[in-house]
Design an enzyme around this catalytic site. Structure first.
Site, PDB file in Angstrom:
ATOM      1  N   ARG A 129     -26.812  11.799  -8.642  1.00 31.23           N
ATOM      2  CA  ARG A 129     -26.218  13.135  -8.721  1.00 31.23           C
ATOM      3  C   ARG A 129     -27.125  14.032  -9.547  1.00 31.23           C
ATOM      4  O   ARG A 129     -27.493  13.695 -10.665  1.00 31.23           O
ATOM      5  CB  ARG A 129     -24.845  13.070  -9.378  1.00 31.23           C
ATOM      6  CG  ARG A 129     -24.194  14.461  -9.518  1.00 31.23           C
ATOM      7  CD  ARG A 129     -22.918  14.398 -10.327  1.00 31.23           C
ATOM      8  NE  ARG A 129     -22.278  15.710 -10.389  1.00 31.23           N
ATOM      9  CZ  ARG A 129     -21.856  16.282 -11.506  1.00 31.23           C
ATOM     10  NH1 ARG A 129     -22.016  15.676 -12.667  1.00 31.23           N
ATOM     11  NH2 ARG A 129     -21.269  17.467 -11.481  1.00 31.23           N
ATOM     12  N   ARG A 141     -13.939  26.135 -20.535  1.00 22.43           N
ATOM     13  CA  ARG A 141     -14.748  27.285 -20.135  1.00 22.43           C
ATOM     14  C   ARG A 141     -13.848  28.479 -19.835  1.00 22.43           C
ATOM     15  O   ARG A 141     -12.770  28.321 -19.263  1.00 22.43           O
ATOM     16  CB  ARG A 141     -15.598  26.960 -18.903  1.00 22.43           C
ATOM     17  CG  ARG A 141     -16.594  25.836 -19.124  1.00 22.43           C
ATOM     18  CD  ARG A 141     -17.358  25.559 -17.837  1.00 22.43           C
ATOM     19  NE  ARG A 141     -18.126  24.331 -17.949  1.00 22.43           N
ATOM     20  CZ  ARG A 141     -18.217  23.410 -16.986  1.00 22.43           C
ATOM     21  NH1 ARG A 141     -17.584  23.594 -15.838  1.00 22.43           N
ATOM     22  NH2 ARG A 141     -18.945  22.324 -17.170  1.00 22.43           N
ATOM     23  N   ASN A 169     -24.831   8.597 -11.969  1.00 29.13           N
ATOM     24  CA  ASN A 169     -24.570   9.941 -12.500  1.00 29.13           C
ATOM     25  C   ASN A 169     -24.854   9.885 -13.998  1.00 29.13           C
ATOM     26  O   ASN A 169     -24.021   9.429 -14.778  1.00 29.13           O
ATOM     27  CB  ASN A 169     -23.122  10.355 -12.222  1.00 29.13           C
ATOM     28  CG  ASN A 169     -22.796  11.744 -12.734  1.00 29.13           C
ATOM     29  OD1 ASN A 169     -23.633  12.425 -13.334  1.00 29.13           O
ATOM     30  ND2 ASN A 169     -21.568  12.178 -12.522  1.00 29.13           N
ATOM     31  N   HIS A 193     -19.851  21.760  -7.792  1.00 29.52           N
ATOM     32  CA  HIS A 193     -18.848  20.859  -7.205  1.00 29.52           C
ATOM     33  C   HIS A 193     -19.003  20.765  -5.684  1.00 29.52           C
ATOM     34  O   HIS A 193     -18.067  20.387  -4.978  1.00 29.52           O
ATOM     35  CB  HIS A 193     -17.411  21.326  -7.523  1.00 29.52           C
ATOM     36  CG  HIS A 193     -17.050  21.301  -8.970  1.00 29.52           C
ATOM     37  ND1 HIS A 193     -16.263  22.277  -9.551  1.00 29.52           N
ATOM     38  CD2 HIS A 193     -17.382  20.435  -9.960  1.00 29.52           C
ATOM     39  CE1 HIS A 193     -16.106  22.020 -10.833  1.00 29.52           C
ATOM     40  NE2 HIS A 193     -16.784  20.897 -11.113  1.00 29.52           N
ATOM     41  N   GLU A 213     -16.628  11.781  -5.019  1.00 27.10           N
ATOM     42  CA  GLU A 213     -17.984  12.309  -5.064  1.00 27.10           C
ATOM     43  C   GLU A 213     -19.025  11.199  -4.995  1.00 27.10           C
ATOM     44  O   GLU A 213     -20.091  11.379  -4.397  1.00 27.10           O
ATOM     45  CB  GLU A 213     -18.170  13.138  -6.334  1.00 27.10           C
ATOM     46  CG  GLU A 213     -17.339  14.417  -6.327  1.00 27.10           C
ATOM     47  CD  GLU A 213     -17.323  15.123  -7.664  1.00 27.10           C
ATOM     48  OE1 GLU A 213     -18.105  16.065  -7.847  1.00 27.10           O
ATOM     49  OE2 GLU A 213     -16.514  14.715  -8.530  1.00 27.10           O
TER      50      GLU A 213
END
Length: 396
Positions: free
Chosen positions: A89, A239, A7, A178, A380
């Site tokens: 990823r 955010r 990643n 996600h 993940e």
């Protein structure tokens, strides 16, 4: 069979090496501060204490060289022939990628074409892929996309109420993110409930510094809170989530600031950080406990926005088998779980206070109600390895 999962971020590379016969992690690490004078490499080999090395790592090429040096020195990876593949990823797959993809020049070109949709993420993901190909040219490389899980959304869920040409020509639509995590915990939730995934309805909440909620009907995503970018949806660490879009024009006019400055404001200096000055939920709780009113407000806003999405997705699904909390906050914040689910008895949701305090790992039911409330540890990296293996087997 061993699979390496990478990643790559703009200044970091996170990695895990898996033995696929039992899904065990042989070594996992993080190289960060790439490009600075003193980068840091932290890693854990199975059964060993974490090690930390500090050194200068000029770029991603040097980072991957350091990574492969450690894997070789550990004896876990003698040479490239020990690797079945490398799974990467990739944040945004646009409308091209509904499944993992074996990386070819054509696939690289299509990922490159999605950069305008994810300018903060896809360039770094691409860089990691390109460097891995250079250093391990004979090893198959597979891209796994965060957006892929959400490609089952119907058009009335993913389209925005904008002129049709913006969708046809600029591909402006809801993509969702996600997806790797939402898909992974959905499978575990169905197993835990003893139901086939294809007959399971869930609301999954992936809550970390970034956060999203997904409605899953019969095992497939039918709506999700993030949109064209990861900015839309619930309130997050930095955010803003959902806001009146006219706020952007108002700020531009009244403050005379650029679109770039507003984009930075909404992505990096809003959310919890904007409300109380902190984006780490643990720090916010400490401030709230000391009677900091802004921290209390940030927590109340965060939980309230999540509750609104839970209610909305109940309406979408009609029947819900379980709510699933995952991600660093979802898995560890008992106050948040209880607050989100308070006063939802009419929907069949009640939380057992004692079970909620110390949920069992990796999966626990903390409910005292018809609808299960599950806390599931996401993985993940493992899901990327599983999907990469499946992709490899499909093309062999």
């Amino acid at each position: 069979m061993k699979i390496l999962v990478l990643n790559a971020g703009s200044s970091s590379v996170k990695y895990s090496l898996f033995a696929m016969h039992n899904h065990s992690v042989l070594v996992a690490g993080l190289i960060e501060r790439i490009g600075e004078k003193q980068a840091v490499h932290r890693f854990n080999a199975a059964g060993a204490a974490q090690q930390m090395l500090e050194m200068e790592i000029a770029n991603h090429q040097a980072a991957l060289q350091e990574l492969f040096r450690i894997l070789s020195a550990s004896g876990l990876l003698a040479d490239s022939r020990d690797l079945a593949c490398i799974g990467h990823r990739v944040v945004h797959g646009g409308e091209h990628f509904w499944q993992p993809a074996l990386i070819t020049p054509q696939v690289l070109a299509q990922i490159t074409a999605t950069i305008p949709l994810a300018p903060l993420h896809n360039p770094a993901n691409l860089l990691g892929i390109q460097e891995a190909i250079k250093q391990m040219p004979i090893v198959p490389q597979v891209a796994v996309f965060d957006t892929a899980f959400h490609h089952t959304m119907p058009d009335y869920a993913y389209r925005y109420a904008l002129p049709a040409e913006f969708y046809r020509e600029q591909r402006v639509r809801r993509y969702g993110f996600h997806g790797t995590s939402h898909g992974y915990v959905a499978k575990l939730a169905a197993q835990f409930l003893g139901k086939p995934l294809a007959e399971t309805n869930l609301i999954t909440l992936h809550l970390g510094n970034g956060a999203s909620v997904t409605a899953i009907e019969n095992g497939k995503s039918v709506d999700t809170s993030m949109g064209l970018t990861p900015l839309e949806g619930v309130m997050m660490g930095t955010r803003c989530g959902d806001i009146d879009p006219a706020i952007i024009f108002y700020l531009g006019r009244t403050l005379n600031i650029s679109n770039d400055a507003i984009e930075t404001l909404l992505n990096k200096n809003s959310g919890c950080k904007g409300v109380c000055g902190e984006n780490d939920m643990r720090s916010i709780h400490k401030l709230a406990e000391s009677d900091n009113l802004e921290a209390k407000l940030a927590l109340a806003m965060y939980a309230y926005r999540l509750k609104k999405y839970i209610g909305a997705y109940f309406a979408v699904l009609n029947r819900v088998d379980a709510l699933v909390f995952t991600g660093g906050i979802g898995e560890n914040d008992a106050w948040l779980r209880e607050t989100c689910c308070a006063n939802l008895s009419a929907l069949g949701i009640d939380i057992d206070h004692e079970k909620n305090q110390t949920p069992l790992r990796p999966c626990a039911d903390i409910s005292a109600s018809r609808v299960a409330v599950l806390v599931i540890k996401t993985d993940e990296e493992l899901e990327i390895a599983i999907q990469a293996k499946q992709c490899l087997e499909a093309v062999v």
